[in-house]
Motif scaffolding. Structure first.
Motif, PDB file in Angstrom:
ATOM      1  N   ARG A 131       0.802  -1.232   0.000  1.00 55.05           N
ATOM      2  CA  ARG A 131       0.000   0.000   0.000  1.00 55.05           C
ATOM      3  C   ARG A 131       0.831   1.276   0.000  1.00 55.05           C
ATOM      4  NH1 ARG A 131      -4.661  -2.059   4.296  1.00 55.05           N
ATOM      5  NH2 ARG A 131      -5.628  -3.563   2.858  1.00 55.05           N
ATOM      6  N   ALA A 132       2.119   1.138  -0.193  1.00 55.50           N
ATOM      7  CA  ALA A 132       2.977   2.331  -0.241  1.00 55.50           C
ATOM      8  C   ALA A 132       3.831   2.355  -1.493  1.00 55.50           C
ATOM      9  CB  ALA A 132       3.879   2.381   0.993  1.00 55.50           C
ATOM     10  N   SER A 133       3.617   1.407  -2.402  1.00 56.33           N
ATOM     11  CA  SER A 133       4.377   1.373  -3.645  1.00 56.33           C
ATOM     12  C   SER A 133       3.437   0.981  -4.780  1.00 56.33           C
ATOM     13  CB  SER A 133       5.539   0.377  -3.552  1.00 56.33           C
ATOM     14  OG  SER A 133       5.070  -0.928  -3.255  1.00 56.33           O
ATOM     15  N   TYR A 134       3.724   1.491  -5.969  1.00 54.39           N
ATOM     16  CA  TYR A 134       2.896   1.246  -7.149  1.00 54.39           C
ATOM     17  C   TYR A 134       3.684   0.435  -8.165  1.00 54.39           C
ATOM     18  CZ  TYR A 134       0.582   2.186 -11.629  1.00 54.39           C
ATOM     19  OH  TYR A 134      -0.018   2.065 -12.856  1.00 54.39           O
ATOM     20  N   ALA A 135       3.095  -0.648  -8.658  1.00 54.16           N
ATOM     21  CA  ALA A 135       3.675  -1.416  -9.758  1.00 54.16           C
ATOM     22  C   ALA A 135       2.528  -2.089 -10.497  1.00 54.16           C
ATOM     23  CB  ALA A 135       4.667  -2.458  -9.244  1.00 54.16           C
ATOM     24  N   TYR A 136       2.476  -1.866 -11.787  1.00 55.10           N
ATOM     25  CA  TYR A 136       1.351  -2.277 -12.631  1.00 55.10           C
ATOM     26  C   TYR A 136       1.358  -3.786 -12.836  1.00 55.10           C
ATOM     27  CZ  TYR A 136      -1.734  -1.638 -16.733  1.00 55.10           C
ATOM     28  OH  TYR A 136      -2.757  -1.650 -17.647  1.00 55.10           O
ATOM     29  N   THR A 137       0.278  -4.459 -12.440  1.00 52.78           N
ATOM     30  CA  THR A 137       0.244  -5.917 -12.502  1.00 52.78           C
ATOM     31  C   THR A 137      -1.076  -6.401 -13.091  1.00 52.78           C
ATOM     32  OG1 THR A 137      -0.611  -6.066 -10.237  1.00 52.78           O
ATOM     33  CG2 THR A 137       1.773  -6.201 -10.523  1.00 52.78           C
ATOM     34  N   ASN A 138      -1.010  -7.029 -14.238  1.00 58.36           N
ATOM     35  CA  ASN A 138      -2.202  -7.607 -14.848  1.00 58.36           C
ATOM     36  C   ASN A 138      -2.798  -8.713 -13.991  1.00 58.36           C
ATOM     37  OD1 ASN A 138      -2.351  -6.195 -17.465  1.00 58.36           O
ATOM     38  ND2 ASN A 138      -0.348  -7.123 -17.802  1.00 58.36           N
ATOM     39  N   PHE A 139      -1.951  -9.553 -13.424  1.00 58.88           N
ATOM     40  CA  PHE A 139      -2.474 -10.706 -12.701  1.00 58.88           C
ATOM     41  C   PHE A 139      -2.856 -10.383 -11.262  1.00 58.88           C
ATOM     42  CE2 PHE A 139      -0.795 -12.876 -16.374  1.00 58.88           C
ATOM     43  CZ  PHE A 139      -1.820 -13.774 -16.630  1.00 58.88           C
ATOM     44  N   GLY A 140      -2.345  -9.298 -10.694  1.00 56.76           N
ATOM     45  CA  GLY A 140      -2.877  -8.842  -9.422  1.00 56.76           C
ATOM     46  C   GLY A 140      -4.331  -8.425  -9.587  1.00 56.76           C
ATOM     47  N   LEU A 141      -4.596  -7.604 -10.605  1.00 57.96           N
ATOM     48  CA  LEU A 141      -5.965  -7.176 -10.876  1.00 57.96           C
ATOM     49  C   LEU A 141      -6.844  -8.384 -11.218  1.00 57.96           C
ATOM     50  CD1 LEU A 141      -7.073  -4.043 -12.820  1.00 57.96           C
ATOM     51  CD2 LEU A 141      -8.120  -6.247 -13.354  1.00 57.96           C
ATOM     52  N   THR A 142      -6.308  -9.315 -11.984  1.00 54.30           N
ATOM     53  CA  THR A 142      -7.075 -10.506 -12.339  1.00 54.30           C
ATOM     54  C   THR A 142      -7.450 -11.310 -11.106  1.00 54.30           C
ATOM     55  OG1 THR A 142      -6.070 -10.631 -14.538  1.00 54.30           O
ATOM     56  CG2 THR A 142      -6.967 -12.677 -13.640  1.00 54.30           C
ATOM     57  N   ALA A 143      -6.539 -11.400 -10.142  1.00 57.39           N
ATOM     58  CA  ALA A 143      -6.844 -12.123  -8.905  1.00 57.39           C
ATOM     59  C   ALA A 143      -8.022 -11.487  -8.179  1.00 57.39           C
ATOM     60  CB  ALA A 143      -5.611 -12.145  -8.000  1.00 57.39           C
ATOM     61  N   ALA A 144      -8.053 -10.166  -8.126  1.00 54.19           N
ATOM     62  CA  ALA A 144      -9.157  -9.480  -7.454  1.00 54.19           C
ATOM     63  C   ALA A 144     -10.479  -9.737  -8.156  1.00 54.19           C
ATOM     64  CB  ALA A 144      -8.871  -7.980  -7.390  1.00 54.19           C
ATOM     65  N   ALA A 145     -10.473  -9.616  -9.481  1.00 54.34           N
ATOM     66  CA  ALA A 145     -11.695  -9.849 -10.245  1.00 54.34           C
ATOM     67  C   ALA A 145     -12.182 -11.288 -10.069  1.00 54.34           C
ATOM     68  CB  ALA A 145     -11.442  -9.543 -11.716  1.00 54.34           C
ATOM     69  N   GLU A 146     -11.251 -12.225 -10.107  1.00 51.51           N
ATOM     70  CA  GLU A 146     -11.609 -13.633  -9.937  1.00 51.51           C
ATOM     71  C   GLU A 146     -12.209 -13.869  -8.554  1.00 51.51           C
ATOM     72  OE1 GLU A 146     -11.571 -17.720 -11.410  1.00 51.51           O
ATOM     73  OE2 GLU A 146     -11.460 -15.740 -12.344  1.00 51.51           O
ATOM     74  N   ALA A 147     -11.668 -13.204  -7.536  1.00 51.88           N
ATOM     75  CA  ALA A 147     -12.201 -13.364  -6.184  1.00 51.88           C
ATOM     76  C   ALA A 147     -13.629 -12.831  -6.087  1.00 51.88           C
ATOM     77  CB  ALA A 147     -11.291 -12.637  -5.180  1.00 51.88           C
ATOM     78  N   VAL A 148     -13.891 -11.692  -6.718  1.00 48.58           N
ATOM     79  CA  VAL A 148     -15.248 -11.124  -6.710  1.00 48.58           C
ATOM     80  C   VAL A 148     -16.215 -12.076  -7.406  1.00 48.58           C
ATOM     81  CG1 VAL A 148     -16.672  -9.235  -7.598  1.00 48.58           C
ATOM     82  CG2 VAL A 148     -14.445  -8.737  -6.570  1.00 48.58           C
ATOM     83  N   ALA A 149     -15.788 -12.655  -8.529  1.00 46.43           N
ATOM     84  CA  ALA A 149     -16.651 -13.587  -9.254  1.00 46.43           C
ATOM     85  C   ALA A 149     -16.923 -14.847  -8.433  1.00 46.43           C
ATOM     86  CB  ALA A 149     -16.006 -13.945 -10.595  1.00 46.43           C
ATOM     87  N   ARG A 150     -15.899 -15.359  -7.767  1.00 43.38           N
ATOM     88  CA  ARG A 150     -16.100 -16.578  -6.977  1.00 43.38           C
ATOM     89  C   ARG A 150     -17.012 -16.330  -5.789  1.00 43.38           C
ATOM     90  NH1 ARG A 150     -10.929 -20.628  -6.909  1.00 43.38           N
ATOM     91  NH2 ARG A 150     -10.342 -20.393  -9.100  1.00 43.38           N
ATOM     92  N   ALA A 151     -16.958 -15.127  -5.229  1.00 45.87           N
ATOM     93  CA  ALA A 151     -17.886 -14.798  -4.144  1.00 45.87           C
ATOM     94  C   ALA A 151     -19.329 -14.864  -4.631  1.00 45.87           C
ATOM     95  CB  ALA A 151     -17.571 -13.418  -3.585  1.00 45.87           C
ATOM     96  N   ARG A 152     -19.540 -14.584  -5.934  1.00 45.55           N
ATOM     97  CA  ARG A 152     -20.857 -14.687  -6.541  1.00 45.55           C
ATOM     98  C   ARG A 152     -21.172 -16.099  -7.045  1.00 45.55           C
ATOM     99  NH1 ARG A 152     -24.500 -10.565  -8.263  1.00 45.55           N
ATOM    100  NH2 ARG A 152     -24.504  -9.125  -6.496  1.00 45.55           N
ATOM    101  N   GLY A 153     -20.157 -16.964  -7.065  1.00 49.21           N
ATOM    102  CA  GLY A 153     -20.368 -18.323  -7.505  1.00 49.21           C
ATOM    103  C   GLY A 153     -20.448 -18.510  -9.005  1.00 49.21           C
ATOM    104  N   VAL A 154     -19.863 -17.571  -9.757  1.00 42.49           N
ATOM    105  CA  VAL A 154     -19.872 -17.660 -11.215  1.00 42.49           C
ATOM    106  C   VAL A 154     -18.480 -17.353 -11.742  1.00 42.49           C
ATOM    107  CG1 VAL A 154     -22.309 -17.021 -11.420  1.00 42.49           C
ATOM    108  CG2 VAL A 154     -20.552 -15.234 -11.484  1.00 42.49           C
ATOM    109  N   SER A 155     -18.274 -17.593 -13.035  1.00 39.94           N
ATOM    110  CA  SER A 155     -17.004 -17.220 -13.646  1.00 39.94           C
ATOM    111  C   SER A 155     -16.965 -15.718 -13.870  1.00 39.94           C
ATOM    112  CB  SER A 155     -16.837 -17.932 -14.988  1.00 39.94           C
ATOM    113  OG  SER A 155     -17.758 -17.424 -15.943  1.00 39.94           O
TER     114      SER A 155
END
Length: 532
Positions: free
Chosen positions: A204-228
Motif C-alpha cells: 500500500r505504499a508502492s505502485y507497480a502495474y500488474t495484470n495478474f494482481g488485478l485478475t486475482a481481485a476480479a476472480e475473487a469477486v466472481a467466486r464470491a458470486r459463484g460464477v465465472s
C-alpha cells in the motif's frame, strides 16, 4: 504501462498508464472537471468550461486528424467514438480490418481492447457491489478465502490484501508479475497460484502495474458470486448495457465475422497480421474485445453516474469510488510538476484548475493499441481503437481532440513525443549482451551431455534441454514451447524470445547443475536446478 523507465518490451500492454497520463493531463487546459462529489469529499467540482460549439469544432476535426495519423504511421484500421452530454456525437471507422483484405473497419468492428479491460472490469465490480449482496466481496474486504490457491510471499499481506489494493496496483507485487508465465502458456489458475513466489515491495505504499494482481481481485469477486468472471461481466454489465458485441472470452472475438486482426510493424514500415493474442488468462486485465459502438455505450454510462437509457445499470456511489485516486503512480519530478494517480482501474489526473481527467490506454506488442479519456464534469469522452501495435495513434488523437475543444487547435504535434515514449518502452529490457555476435575469443562449449536433461523451478516449472544432430533445444512451459539454442561462449547460449513479452535474444547460462535464463530472472526467479 508502468512509470518510465519500464523493463520489458511486453510491458506494452500497460501503455500510457501513469507517465503519458500525467504528461497529457498537465499539457493543456483540455481537462474537464471532477466526478460528482461524494459526501465529505472536499470542495465542489469545477463548473463545466466547454461549450457545445467548442466540442462541435473538435468533432469536425476528427476525420482529417484520423486520416493524417494513419498516413503518418501506416496503422491499418481505426475506430473512434465520442460521447457528449449523453449523446454519441461521433462514431466512425477508418481503414481495413486486415492488411491485404478489402473489408473495412466500421463502428461495429470488434477490436481487442487490451488494458482498456481494466476500467471495464472495475465497472463490473462496481455493478456487483452496488447490488448489495451480503456474500459479495467489497473493495476493502480481504480476498483471502475466496481464492484458495492464491497467496503472496508475505503471509500478513496475503491475509489483508483487498480488491482495491489489487485494482490500484499497490499490493507490493512487482511490475507485470506473472506475465511471463502467461507467455509460456500457463493458464490463469497456475499464474495466480504462483504469485506467492514473487518478491514484494512495500504494501500500500508502492505502485507497480500488474495484470495478474488485478485478475486475482476480479476472480475473487466472481467466486464470491459463484460464477465465472466472464459470466459475471456479461450479466452485470455487457447485457444490461446493451454491449452486444463485447466479451471477456477470446473465443467470442475469434468467431466474430466483423473483427480487426492484430498487426505489427515490419522493418520496412509496412504492417503484417502475424500473431494471434489470446489473453484469456488475464481476461479482467486485458482480455476484453469490443466495438467502438459498444464502448460509447460504456462511456455514456460512465459519464451519467451509472445510468444508461433511463436505467440505473451501476450504482452511482459504487461507480464514483472507481474514479478516486488510490495510489500515487507517478510522483512529481519537481515542485512545478503534477503527480499522477491510479484509481480502481483508471489513471486519475488533475489539471491546473483542479479538473479531473480519467484515462487509460491499452496495447499489445503483438498488435493492438487503444485509449479512452473521460472529462466527467464536461460529460465528454472519447474512445479510440486500433489494430496495430502501439505507435501513439490513440493517445495523440485523444489529446488533439481535447486540445482542439479547449483551445481551437492542438498545442503541439504530439505524435513524435508519444511515439518516442512508447518506442523506448518497447525496446527496454533487452539484454546488454549482443548474443547474435559472439566474441572473437569465444570459448568452446562442452559436450552436449553436459547440458541436456531436465531442470526444475518452483515458479516456471520444468525446463528441458535436448540435443539433435544440429543444435541444442530448450523447452519451457506446459505445452511446451521449443527454443533452439545458439552457442555464445563457454557455457553460455542464447535463444530468441517470443510472445507478448519478447525481448529479442536472451542469455542461457549453465553452471553447477543449474541453468539461468536471463529474461526470466528479472525478479530473481529465473534459475532452474537439474532434476534428480
Amino acid at each position: 504501462m508502468r512509470a518510465i523507465p519500464g523493463r520489458r518490451a511486453g510491458r506494452a500492454r500497460a501503455f500510457a498508464a501513469p507517465f503519458l497520463a500525467v504528461l497529457l493531463t498537465g499539457a493543456s487546459g483540455a481537462g474537464a472537471g471532477a466526478a460528482a462529489a461524494l459526501p465529505g469529499a472536499g470542495p465542489p467540482a469545477p463548473e463545466p468550461q466547454l461549450t457545445g460549439a467548442q466540442v462541435d469544432k473538435a468533432v469536425a476535426a476528427l476525420d482529417d486528424d484520423v486520416r493524417a495519423l494513419m498516413k503518418r504511421t501506416g496503422v491499418p484500421g481505426v475506430s473512434v467514438g465520442v460521447v457528449y452530454k449523453d449523446k454519441v456525437v461521433y462514431l466512425k471507422g477508418f481503414g481495413v480490418r486486415r492488411v491485404g483484405d478489402s473489408a473495412k473497419v466500421d463502428p461495429d468492428t470488434v477490436f481487442q481492447i487490451a488494458s482498456l479491460s481494466k476500467p471495464v472490469a472495475s465497472t463490473v465490480v462496481a455493478g456487483v457491489l452496488g447490488q448489495g449482496g451480503e456474500k459479495d466481496l467489497g473493495w476493502d474486504t480481504p480476498v483471502a478465502g475466496q481464492l484458495p490457491d492464491f497467496a503472496l510471499k508475505d503471509p500478513w499481506v496475503s491475509a489483508h490484501v483487498t480488491p482495491a489494493d489489487l485494482f490500484s496496483h499497490r499490493s507490493g507485487l512487482p511490475d507485470h508479475a506473472g506475465d511471463l508465465l502467461e507467455d509460456l502458456g500457463y493458464d490463469r489458475a497456475y499464474v495466480l497460484s504462483h504469485l506467492r513466489y514473487e518478491p514484494l515491495s512495500a504494501f500500500r505504499a508502492s505502485y507497480a502495474y500488474t495484470n495478474f494482481g488485478l485478475t486475482a481481485a476480479a476472480e475473487a469477486v466472481a467466486r464470491a458470486r459463484g460464477v465465472s468472471w466472464e459470466k459475471l461481466s456479461e450479466d452485470t454489465l455487457y447485457k444490461p448495457a446493451g454491449m452486444d458485441s463485447t466479451s471477456s472470452r477470446f473465443a467470442d472475438f475469434d468467431k466474430a465475422t466483423d473483427k480487426a486482426s492484430t498487426h505489427v510493424k515490419n522493418a520496412d514500415g509496412t504492417w503484417s497480421a502475424r500473431y494471434v493474442r489470446d489473453a484469456d488468462a488475464q481476461a479482467p486485465a486485458g482480455g476484453v474485445s469490443s466495438s467502438a459502438r459498444d464502448m460509447t455505450r460504456w462511456l455514456r454510462l460512465q459519464l451519467a453516474d451509472g445510468r444508461l437509457d433511463g436505467r440505473q445499470i451501476v450504482d452511482s456511489a459504487a461507480l464514483a469510488r472507481t474514479h478516486l485516486p488510490e495510489i500515487v503512480s507517478q510522483p512529481p519530478a519537481g515542485p512545478a510538476d503534477r503527480a499522477g494517480f491510479y484509481g480502481l482501474g483508471w489513471n486519475v489526473g488533475y489539471d491546473e484548475r483542479g479538473r479531473l481527467r480519467l484515462s487509460h490506454s491499452g496495447a499489445f506488442a503483438l498488435g493492438a493499441a487503444t485509449a479512452v479519456t473521460l472529462l466527467p464534469q464536461e460529460r465528454l469522452g472519447i474512445v479510440v481503437l486500433t489494430n496495430g501495435s502501439p505507435v501513439g495513434v490513440p493517445e495523440t488523437l485523444a489529446q488533439d481532440f481535447f486540445e482542439t475543444a479547449q483551445s481551437g487547435k492542438p498545442g503541439r504535434d504530439w505524435l513524435p513525443l508519444i511515439a518516442g515514449v512508447l518506442d523506448k518502452q518497447l525496446n527496454e529490457g533487452r539484454s546488454p549482451t549482443d548474443y547474435a555476435h559472439p566474441p572473437a575469443d569465444a570459448r568452446p562449449a562442452r559436450a552436449d551431455s553436459a547440458y541436456t536433461g531436465s531442470y526444475e523451478n518452483p515458479y516456471y516449472g520444468r525446463l528441458t534441454v535436448t540435443a539433435t544432430s544440429s543444435a541444442l533445444t530448450l523447452e519451457l512451459g506446459p505445452k511446451p514451447l521449443r527454443f533452439p539454442l545458439t552457442h555464445y561462449s563457454g557455457d553460455v547460449f542464447s535463444f530468441e524470445t517470443a510472445g507478448e513479452n519478447a525481448v529479442g535474444r536472451t542469455g542461457v547460462t549453465f553452471k553447477d547443475n543449474t541453468v539461468r535464463v536471463e529474461y526470466l530472472d528479472a525478479h530473481g526467479l529465473g534459475t532452474f536446478t537439474r532434476a534428480g
